[in-house]
Every structure is written in structure tokens, then in C-alpha cells.
Design an enzyme around this catalytic site. Structure first.
Site, PDB file in Angstrom:
ATOM      1  NE  ARG A  96     -32.906  21.820  -7.452  1.00  0.00           N
ATOM      2  CZ  ARG A  96     -31.966  22.339  -6.668  1.00  0.00           C
ATOM      3  NH1 ARG A  96     -32.026  22.166  -5.365  1.00  0.00           N
ATOM      4  NH2 ARG A  96     -30.966  23.013  -7.171  1.00  0.00           N
ATOM      5  CD  GLN A  97     -38.992  28.320 -10.146  1.00  0.00           C
ATOM      6  OE1 GLN A  97     -38.286  28.036  -9.179  1.00  0.00           O
ATOM      7  NE2 GLN A  97     -39.863  29.289 -10.106  1.00  0.00           N
ATOM      8  CE  LYS A 193     -35.710  20.767   2.072  1.00  0.00           C
ATOM      9  NZ  LYS A 193     -34.747  20.319   1.071  1.00  0.00           N
ATOM     10  NE  ARG A 195     -35.355  24.297  -0.508  1.00  0.00           N
ATOM     11  CZ  ARG A 195     -34.029  24.273  -0.484  1.00  0.00           C
ATOM     12  NH1 ARG A 195     -33.353  25.399  -0.350  1.00  0.00           N
ATOM     13  NH2 ARG A 195     -33.372  23.137  -0.577  1.00  0.00           N
TER      14      ARG A 195
END
Ligand code: R5P
Length: 293
Positions: A96-97, A193, A195
Site C-alpha cells: 500500500r505504500q 472515498k 482519505r
């Protein structure tokens, strides 16, 4: 091909044993412990000379130690004469990074891929985070396959729920929500979404679809802190949903995720066994077995 299947650090033992049974090959446990000063101690019981070694090991819990232990295991196997080391990481951490979101940050996915590529010969994983990367080829320089559990999720949802709408909690998730909805033959939409941080998100519906009186199933690749699914469930109830359930591939359930999910009145939470958890009801062993055959 003869395989020896092991696990490192204890993650995915049951899954590794099941895959070994299905392939009719030996499961051989690996000892990983520590010397009194904390240095890692690692020992194979099996004879590895000339063999192909398959390490089935999910990178949760303890993603950092998982990376370290897998590299130690793979390097030791090679040193003991193994012909090839295949890593099956049902859940692969660090993906995810995938960019430097803030100046000075580590791009962890690239570092992890570089380290693994130096020690294992092949990687198999599931529904890995490919948002800014389009393929594992962009990060790994070894053959790397990204399997998907989506059809297993679809079969589970089809069997279990009626009168439903499938919702992807963010725009990235629409791709798999749509695929699953096609099989289930039900309406599908996704939220947008925003974040704000790793613990704060907000969602709202962009492609409007009636939810009043419907059973909503939220599908996602990962549930980590649970905030994404919680916000999606709140929005679904706000829009009139009768009931909300969540089905995901990887259940990380970081921090107090389960408590938050329960508070949000999500009726059931179901995950696959890519990460061992009490919510596991969908089994990926058959897909791993087929990928190795
Ligand atoms: C994000 O892009 C993923 O698809 C998941 O929605 C996300 O990783 C879930 O994280 P959390 O449970 O912490 O909101």
C-alpha cells in the site's frame, strides 16, 4: 515436481499443510527462534539438496519480521542446495505504500520487492494492492503472479445473501465489486472515498442507486483499521439499507478494527484465509494448489 512446503514464523501453517495435502507432497516444518541475545535462529529439518522449496507464509501478523524471516529461510534453503525457492505470500504486506505520499517517506513496496527478488525465485500472492502499479512486474524482477479470490467471494455472496446490492467502498474497489456483482447478478455501485490519514476516511455515493430496504454487501480487498468499511456501512444505513454485511479478501483487523466494525452494526464480516482469523470462511487453498501444479 516434488515440493517441500514450509512456513516461516508460524503464519499460514494450516494453509501450507492443506496445500501440501492437496498436492500430495511433504509438509516440513521450519524452526525459527532466537538466540539468547535476540539473533534469529533458523533450521530446516528437510533435506533440500536439489529440491524446489515452497514457502507458504502470509505477511500478517508481523509484516516486518515476516519479510526478514522469509529472506533468512530462502537464503538458507539456497545455501543448503535448494534448486528453487517459491514464495506463496497469500497476503503480501508493504504494497500500500506504493509512492512517496509525503517528502522523505520510504516507498516500502519497492524496498520489499527488491529484497524478496534477491532471495526468492518466484512469488505467488493474492489480490495485492495494485492501485498506482498496474502489475507486479513494475516492482518485482522475478516471476510474480497476482491471483484473485474474487470468484470465491462471489460464490460465497451468491449462496449467502438475497435482495442485495454490492458496494465497493471506494472507486478503486469498483473493478472487483463489478466482477463479483456480475456473477451474483445484482446491482452494484461504489462510493467515493477521501482519505485524510491512515485512520480517517470519509465516503459518499457518486453513482446513485436505491438502497432502501436492500441488503448491502460491502466488498473490499483489505480491511485494515476498518475505517473504510465502517464509513461505507454508515453511509449505506443512512441511505436506507436494511442490513449491511462485509466480505473482504484480506482481514488485517489492525488495532481495534473489530470493535469499530461491530459498533457500525455490520451484521457479518467474512474474509478468506489469506490471513488466519476467526472471520475466515472462504478458503484459497485450492487456488494455491492449482497455481503450483
Ligand atoms: C484501499 O485502497 C483498500 O482497498 C482498502 O479500502 C483499505 O486498505 C482499507 O483500510 P482501512 O480498513 O484501514 O480503512
Amino acid at each position: 515436481m516434488r515440493f517441500i512446503i514450509i512456513t516461516s514464523c508460524g503464519n499460514s501453517i494450516a494453509l501450507a499443510q492443506d496445500v501440501a495435502r492437496r498436492l500430495k507432497v511433504a509438509y516440513s516444518p521450519l524452526t525459527i527462534s532466537a538466540f539468547p541475545d535476540g539473533d534469529v535462529y533458523l533450521r530446516f529439518k528437510a533435506k533440500l539438496q536439489g529440491e524446489t522449496l515452497v514457502i507458504v507464509h502470509s505477511f500478517q501478523p508481523e509484516p516486518n519480521m515476516s519479510l526478514f524471516n522469509v529472506i533468512f529461510a530462502a537464503e538458507t534453503a539456497k545455501d543448503l542446495g535448494a534448486k528453487k525457492v517459491i514464495l506463496v505470500a497469500p497476503y503480501l504486506a508493504f504494497m500500500r505504500q506504493d509512492k512517496r505520499f509525503h517528502p522523505g517517506e520510504a516507498v516500502s513496496s519497492k524496498i520489499m520487492a527488491k529484497l524478496l527478488s534477491g532471495s526468492v525465485d518466484q512469488l505467488i500472492t493474492f489480490d495485492t494492492h495494485l492501485h498506482r502499479y498496474h502489475s507486479l512486474k513494475e516492482v518485482f524482477c522475478i516471476p510474480a503472479r497476482n491471483l484473485t479470490a474474487n470468484m470465491l467471494l462471489a460464490a460465497y455472496i451468491k449462496k449467502k445473501f438475497r435482495n442485495l446490492v454490492i458496494i465497493g467502498p471506494d472507486e478503486e474497489s469498483y473493478q472487483w465489486a463489478e466482477e463479483i456483482a456480475k456473477v451474483v447478478q445484482c446491482p452494484v455501485t461504489c462510493f467515493k472515498k477521501t482519505r485524510y490519514s491512515s485512520r480517517k476516511v470519509a465516503v459518499k455515493m457518486v453513482k446513485t442507486i436505491p438502497l432502501k430496504g436492500k441488503n448491502v454487501v460491502i466488498v473490499d480487498d483489505v480491511i485494515s483499521t476498518g475505517h473504510t468499511v465502517v464509513e461505507a456501512a454508515k453511509e449505506a444505513y443512512h441511505l436506507g439499507a436494511k442490513r449491511v454485511d462485509a466480505v473482504a479478501v484480506h482481514g488485517l483487523f489492525a488495532e481495534t478494527a473489530m470493535t469499530k466494525l461491530k459498533k457500525a452494526k455490520i451484521k457479518t464480516i467474512t474474509t478468506t484465509n489469506t490471513i488466519k482469523h476467526k472471520t475466515n470462511k472462504i478458503d484459497v487453498a485450492d487456488l494455491i494448489g492449482k497455481a503450483l501444479s
